[in-house]
Design an enzyme around this catalytic site. Structure first.
Site, PDB file in Angstrom:
ATOM      1  CE  LYS A  52      36.435  45.258  41.404  1.00 11.82           C
ATOM      2  NZ  LYS A  52      36.433  46.702  41.678  1.00 11.82           N
ATOM      3  CD  GLN A  96      35.021  48.825  44.296  1.00 10.74           C
ATOM      4  OE1 GLN A  96      35.928  48.106  43.882  1.00 10.74           O
ATOM      5  NE2 GLN A  96      33.988  49.121  43.546  1.00 10.74           N
ATOM      6  CG  ASP A 119      41.186  50.374  39.608  1.00 14.69           C
ATOM      7  OD1 ASP A 119      40.467  49.687  38.865  1.00 14.69           O
ATOM      8  OD2 ASP A 119      40.902  50.649  40.789  1.00 14.69           O
TER       9      ASP A 119
HETATM   10  N1  GUN Z   1      34.058  51.451  41.295  1.00 17.71           N
HETATM   11  C1  GUN Z   1      33.341  51.171  40.168  1.00 17.71           C
HETATM   12  N2  GUN Z   1      34.161  50.728  39.191  1.00 17.71           N
HETATM   13  C2  GUN Z   1      35.410  50.718  39.700  1.00 17.71           C
HETATM   14  C3  GUN Z   1      36.677  50.341  39.169  1.00 17.71           C
HETATM   15  O1  GUN Z   1      36.829  49.942  38.010  1.00 17.71           O
HETATM   16  N3  GUN Z   1      37.721  50.469  40.020  1.00 17.71           N
HETATM   17  C4  GUN Z   1      37.591  50.929  41.288  1.00 17.71           C
HETATM   18  N4  GUN Z   1      38.678  51.031  42.031  1.00 17.71           N
HETATM   19  N5  GUN Z   1      36.434  51.278  41.815  1.00 17.71           N
HETATM   20  C5  GUN Z   1      35.344  51.172  41.009  1.00 17.71           C
END
Ligand code: GUN
Length: 298
Positions: A52, A96, A119
């Site tokens: 990311k 995350q 998100d």
């Molecule tokens: N962990 C797995 N998928 C995601 C996501 O889309 N966002 C976040 N913040 N954590 C994750």
């Protein structure tokens, strides 16, 4: 044989649009800023977070990563999020998941400023999506990316199509169902207690599989010509590749489903690349709102 939907290619076009719009924003003195927060050393999370941050840099963003030790206290994490909420250089905040067990992930998510919640997990954004305010909501990245792939195949008006979403998670299943509903599908959300799932799936013009069970959706569950979106990423043993080797499969038995489907996403290379691309798109949209600029459409 089905069309194989190339998520990598669609993701690249989304990222190119984001990078282009980012250059446009620079003329207004605004650089989109994304802060990614990770707590602990979960190896899979570290890989996701690194990709990311890398993609954000490729887009021309101001990209910051906060890596906190596994024993970080909840108040310390809240304090960091409050600092990021108040930082005008940051337009998107991503914490995350999963978080370590001693931290209440639900409470942490709600401390993120909804206008920086790229998100789409805060109650404000869940509520916007749930009331059909798709244009003002930040929509969670995986279902938003899945929806773009569906639109590439079916166009943007899905009026009257039957959609079955297999899985009811807050991150994928529920927001996916709301997006399909907003696009005028007749939506059914299936889950572990659903009766006769194969028969239900056979009624679907669009199947979205998001359960995390390797190759659960079989070829004879798929209606002829259906669009099949496979959100699963499951690592399974692959002894045919050698001792201790593994391979990635989705939640759909790809080869047999491809015999019936009109279009289907592969794993890897389908939904996966879209998730990061939509995170970039959401962050750009956030920065455009701050700058008073109309964001591009994806
Ligand atoms: N962990 C797995 N998928 C995601 C996501 O889309 N966002 C976040 N913040 N954590 C994750």
């Amino acid at each position: 044989m089905a069309e194989i939907i190339d998520g990598k290619q669609v993701a690249e076009s989304v990222v190119a649009t984001v990078a282009d719009a980012t250059r446009g924003l620079a003329g207004k003195g605004v650089q989109p800023g994304l802060a990614v927060v990770i707590v602990g050393e979960d190896p899979a999370s570290q890989v996701y977070v690194a990709s990311k941050s890398k993609k954000a840099k490729e887009c021309g963003f101001h990209s910051v990563q906060h890596t906190l030790p596994a024993d970080t206290s909840q108040p310390d994490l809240v304090a960091l999020i409050e600092t990021l909420n108040a930082d005008p250089a940051i337009h998107g905040i991503l914490v995350q998941l999963p978080l370590p067990d001693h931290i209440d992930a639900g409470a942490i998510i709600q401390t993120i400023d909804p206008e920086k919640d790229v998100d789409g997990f805060t109650f404000v954004n869940v509520g916007r999506l749930g009331t059909g305010e798709v244009d003002t909501a930040f929509v969670p990245c995986t279902p938003a990316g899945s929806m773009l792939l569906i639109e590439r195949v079916r166009g943007s008006d899905l009026s009257g199509l039957n959609a079955v979403v297999v899985g009811r998670s807050n991150i994928v299943g529920k927001p996916m169902a709301n997006l399909l509903l907003a696009a005028n599908c007749t939506v059914t959300v299936a889950h572990s207690r659903t009766k006769d799932l194969p028969a239900l799936c056979r009624t679907a013009d669009i199947v979205v599989a998001a359960v995390g069970r390797p190759e659960m959706v079989k070829g004879d569950w798929i209606k002829e010509g259906a669009t099949v979106i496979d959100v699963g990423i499951n690592r399974i043993p692959a002894p045919e590749k050698g001792e201790g080797k593994t391979r990635l499969v989705g939640d759909v038995a790809f080869a047999e489903a491809a015999e019936k489907a009109g279009a289907i996403t592969p794993v890897p290379g389908g939904v996966g690349p879209m998730t990061i691309a939509l995170l970039m798109a959401n962050t750009l949209v956030s920065a455009c709102r701050v700058a008073g600029v109309t964001p591009p459409r994806f």
